[in-house]
Write an enzyme that holds these catalytic residues in place. Structure first.
Site, short mmCIF file in Angstrom:
data_model
loop_
_atom_site.label_atom_id
_atom_site.label_comp_id
_atom_site.label_asym_id
_atom_site.label_seq_id
_atom_site.Cartn_x
_atom_site.Cartn_y
_atom_site.Cartn_z
N ARG A 179 -11.55 -6.19 5.69
CA ARG A 179 -10.69 -5.14 6.24
C ARG A 179 -10.91 -4.95 7.74
NH1 ARG A 179 -9.19 -0.73 2.72
NH2 ARG A 179 -9.97 0.73 4.25
N ARG A 183 -10.96 -8.97 17.32
CA ARG A 183 -9.94 -9.21 18.34
C ARG A 183 -10.53 -9.76 19.63
NH1 ARG A 183 -7.83 -3.87 17.75
NH2 ARG A 183 -6.65 -3.82 15.80
N ARG A 277 -18.05 5.97 -5.52
CA ARG A 277 -18.90 6.50 -4.46
C ARG A 277 -18.28 7.83 -4.06
NH1 ARG A 277 -23.74 5.29 -3.50
NH2 ARG A 277 -23.63 5.46 -1.24
N ARG A 308 -20.95 8.88 9.40
CA ARG A 308 -20.14 9.15 10.59
C ARG A 308 -19.98 10.64 10.81
NH1 ARG A 308 -14.07 7.16 8.63
NH2 ARG A 308 -13.88 8.72 7.00
N GLU A 333 -20.70 13.00 7.43
CA GLU A 333 -20.41 12.43 6.11
C GLU A 333 -21.63 11.69 5.56
OE1 GLU A 333 -16.85 10.06 6.16
OE2 GLU A 333 -15.61 11.77 6.76
N TYR A 381 -8.57 0.87 -4.62
CA TYR A 381 -8.92 1.36 -3.29
C TYR A 381 -7.65 1.42 -2.44
CZ TYR A 381 -12.29 1.42 0.68
OH TYR A 381 -13.05 1.74 1.78
N ASP A 383 -4.95 2.83 0.28
CA ASP A 383 -4.70 3.74 1.39
C ASP A 383 -3.45 4.56 1.06
OD1 ASP A 383 -6.78 3.33 3.15
OD2 ASP A 383 -5.87 1.55 4.04
P1 FAD Z 1 -5.64 12.07 -4.97
O1 FAD Z 1 -5.36 12.48 -3.57
O2 FAD Z 1 -7.06 11.94 -5.39
O3 FAD Z 1 -4.90 13.12 -5.92
C1 FAD Z 1 -5.15 13.23 -7.30
C2 FAD Z 1 -4.93 14.68 -7.70
O4 FAD Z 1 -4.99 14.76 -9.11
C3 FAD Z 1 -6.01 15.62 -7.17
O5 FAD Z 1 -5.41 16.72 -6.52
C4 FAD Z 1 -6.77 16.05 -8.42
O6 FAD Z 1 -7.27 17.37 -8.34
C5 FAD Z 1 -5.69 15.92 -9.48
N1 FAD Z 1 -6.24 15.71 -10.82
C6 FAD Z 1 -7.11 14.76 -11.22
N2 FAD Z 1 -7.39 14.89 -12.52
C7 FAD Z 1 -6.68 15.95 -12.96
C8 FAD Z 1 -6.57 16.60 -14.22
N3 FAD Z 1 -7.27 16.19 -15.27
N4 FAD Z 1 -5.76 17.67 -14.32
C9 FAD Z 1 -5.07 18.12 -13.25
N5 FAD Z 1 -5.13 17.55 -12.03
C10 FAD Z 1 -5.94 16.48 -11.89
N6 FAD Z 1 -6.02 6.48 3.22
C11 FAD Z 1 -5.43 6.14 4.39
O7 FAD Z 1 -4.31 5.65 4.41
N7 FAD Z 1 -6.08 6.39 5.58
C12 FAD Z 1 -7.31 6.97 5.64
O8 FAD Z 1 -7.86 7.18 6.72
C13 FAD Z 1 -7.96 7.31 4.40
N8 FAD Z 1 -9.18 7.88 4.39
C14 FAD Z 1 -9.75 8.21 3.19
C15 FAD Z 1 -11.00 8.83 3.19
C16 FAD Z 1 -11.61 9.20 1.99
C17 FAD Z 1 -12.96 9.87 1.98
C18 FAD Z 1 -10.93 8.94 0.76
C19 FAD Z 1 -11.56 9.31 -0.54
C20 FAD Z 1 -9.71 8.34 0.76
C21 FAD Z 1 -9.10 7.97 1.96
N9 FAD Z 1 -7.81 7.38 1.99
C22 FAD Z 1 -7.24 7.04 3.18
C23 FAD Z 1 -7.07 7.14 0.73
C24 FAD Z 1 -6.15 8.29 0.35
O9 FAD Z 1 -6.90 9.46 0.14
C25 FAD Z 1 -5.45 7.94 -0.96
O10 FAD Z 1 -4.73 6.74 -0.83
C26 FAD Z 1 -4.46 9.00 -1.45
O11 FAD Z 1 -4.90 10.28 -1.21
C27 FAD Z 1 -4.29 8.80 -2.93
O12 FAD Z 1 -3.49 9.79 -3.48
P2 FAD Z 1 -3.54 10.05 -5.04
O13 FAD Z 1 -2.44 10.99 -5.34
O14 FAD Z 1 -3.58 8.76 -5.76
O15 FAD Z 1 -4.96 10.69 -5.33
N1 UDP Z 2 -17.84 -1.01 8.42
C1 UDP Z 2 -18.99 -1.32 9.11
N2 UDP Z 2 -19.29 -0.65 10.26
C2 UDP Z 2 -18.47 0.32 10.75
C3 UDP Z 2 -17.27 0.62 10.04
C4 UDP Z 2 -16.99 -0.05 8.87
O1 UDP Z 2 -19.75 -2.17 8.70
O2 UDP Z 2 -18.80 0.92 11.79
C5 UDP Z 2 -17.56 -1.75 7.16
C6 UDP Z 2 -18.09 -1.06 5.92
O3 UDP Z 2 -18.57 -2.05 5.06
C7 UDP Z 2 -16.88 -0.41 5.33
C8 UDP Z 2 -15.79 -1.41 5.67
O4 UDP Z 2 -16.18 -1.90 6.95
O5 UDP Z 2 -17.00 -0.26 3.95
C9 UDP Z 2 -14.40 -0.81 5.73
O6 UDP Z 2 -14.44 0.29 6.61
P1 UDP Z 2 -13.17 1.17 6.93
O7 UDP Z 2 -13.63 2.24 7.84
O8 UDP Z 2 -12.08 0.28 7.37
O9 UDP Z 2 -12.73 1.72 5.51
P2 UDP Z 2 -12.86 3.14 4.82
O10 UDP Z 2 -14.32 3.38 4.64
O11 UDP Z 2 -12.22 4.16 5.71
O12 UDP Z 2 -12.12 2.95 3.55
#
Ligand code: FAD
Ligand code: UDP
Length: 396
Positions: A179, A183, A277, A308, A333, A381, A383
């Protein structure tokens, strides 16, 4: 009897986008969520005038124009460009790995010099791998070293990755690191995508826009209702909510269920529990306008316990606006293994979990009138953009 086309379990991006599109087609949806607010992991809390990403920093990015146009039709996005900085033992390096990073790491000033340095280090890694009889990288360590060399691996990848995943790089799959772009230009934009940004006014505007006019109930866990849900002969569902005050003790009928919760929980963990995780956020309000000068600083050494530090205002406030808002909110975090009761964030894509997820997906594929979608129900996983894209495909 209250009649709905869909019962949508979960108001995250999948559930909310589904509700929006269904409503547009004239369908009636009921959305429930077990949390006290809507929006799933993109929900933000306003603190001191700053939208704080409560469930982790979220940056929307995509190259799919349809997805970009769709989300912008709900709320306009700003020009935020993700350019995280890595702090390794007090020295700063730009990410993703680009000419700025190579200059900071080795003092090289041209792409040729940088490439020569990378090639030299890659060759060492490839030779070591071949001496052990491998033709392809067998794990994340080998993938990283054959992609970018030992120096960057040791300073910017190893510590961060082992903290994030709680596993040795030699025990992690190679694909995680694919991922990360590499560059040969001076370009600190983390994403290769054509479009990126943050909704102006925050992610809650996106969720509110998607769920506008849709009946939503918070604080309801699907698994508390399930005992009162019956499947009818025609495949539809009936819910007797007489024991549920929030649902008004009524009788409900649903054509289909859209489930975005955990797939293993849906099947009562019959094959075992899927691992995740999770992240613990240590949040601070700081009495100064600018704490670290960037939205994201990664701490890449093993000795610093957090991965971070996010300074939320920099996602939406630029230039003078940073200083007009006198305080700032940061989140450190800490990545940890998930246990019951914690938020399941990142699916663990190792062999055991992938095989287990596949077994659950096979059950889900046989289910009639239940749609499984999103990060938890598909155990993928994803986005944000692919989540929206998947819903768009369903409606096509
Ligand atoms: P969720 O957002 O998890 O929604 C699921 C919902 O279902 C929740 O509100 C939960 O409460 C509800 N639910 C679950 N079980 C039940 C139940 N039994 N009854 C009632 N309600 C329930 N994506 C990006 O594009 N860019 C980013 O920078 C990025 N950063 C991220 C950072 C983190 C820490 C995480 C965890 C994810 C990140 N993502 C990012 C991914 C992004 O969060 C997800 O792609 C997106 O939110 C998924 O939406 P979802 O609806 O599948 O899940
Ligand atoms: N990563 C790393 N160093 C950094 C940032 C990311 O080694 O400073 C690695 C790490 O293994 C991570 C992966 O790149 O799991 C993807 O990171 P990214 O931030 O793109 O994904 P996210 O954790 O937001 O899903």
């Amino acid at each position: 009897m209250k009649k709905y086309d869909y019962l949508i379990v979960g108001s995250g991006l999948f559930g909310a986008t589904f509700a929006y599109m269904a409503k547009k087609q004239g369908k009636k949806c009921l959305v429930i969520d077990k949390r006290t607010q809507l929006g799933g992991n993109i929900y933000c809390e306003n603190i001191e005038g700053i939208n704080v990403h409560k469930y982790g920093a979220h940056i929307f990015h995509t190259s799919n124009k349809n997805v970009w146009d769709f989300v912008n039709s709900i709320v306009e996005f700003n020009r935020y460009t993700n350019s995280p900085v890595a702090n390794y033992k007090g020295k700063l390096y730009n990410l993703p790995f680009n000419m700025n990073t190579f200059y900071q790491m080795w003092g090289v000033t041209t792409p040729d010099e940088a490439q020569a340095k990378i090639d030299e280090q890659k060759a060492e890694a490839v030779a070591k791998m071949k001496a052990e009889g491998a033709t392809e990288p067998r794990n994340l360590e080998e993938q990283a070293q054959t992609l970018i060399g030992k120096d960057i691996y040791e300073k910017l990848i190893k510590g961060y990755t082992e903290k994030q995943w709680g596993r040795k790089c030699t025990e992690l799959p190679a694909f995680i690191i694919k991922r990360l772009p590499v560059r040969m230009v001076f370009d600190n934009n983390y994403f290769n995508d054509t479009y990126q940004g943050i909704p102006i006014g925050g992610y809650n505007k996106l969720i509110d826009g998607l769920l506008d006019g849709v009946e939503c109930h918070k604080n309801i866990d699907f698994f508390d209702l399930r005992k009162d849900i019956n499947k009818n002969e025609d495949g539809t569902f009936t819910l007797d909510a007489s024991s549920n005050d929030a649902l008004g003790n009524d009788l409900y009928s649903f054509g289909e269920v859209v489930f975005t919760g955990q797939i293993d929980e849906f099947y009562d963990y019959k094959y075992g529990k899927l691992n995740f995780r999770t992240v613990k956020f240590e949040q601070d309000i700081i009495d100064k306008p600018n704490y670290q000068g960037n939205a994201v600083i990664n701490y890449t050494e093993a000795e610093v316990p957090y991965t971070r530090v996010i300074e939320h205002k920099h996602f939406e406030m630029f230039g003078q606006k940073v200083y007009d808002c006198k305080k700032t909110v940061i989140s450190k975090e800490y990545s940890t293994e998930w246990k019951d009761g914690m938020e399941p964030y990142y699916p663990v894509n190792d062999k055991i979990n992938n095989e287990l997820a596949e077994k659950y997906r096979a059950l889900a594929a046989k289910e009639s009138n239940v749609i499984f979608g999103g990060r938890l129900a598909e155990y993928k996983y994803y986005d944000m953009a692919p989540v929206v894209e998947n819903v768009m495909k369903l409606f096509k």
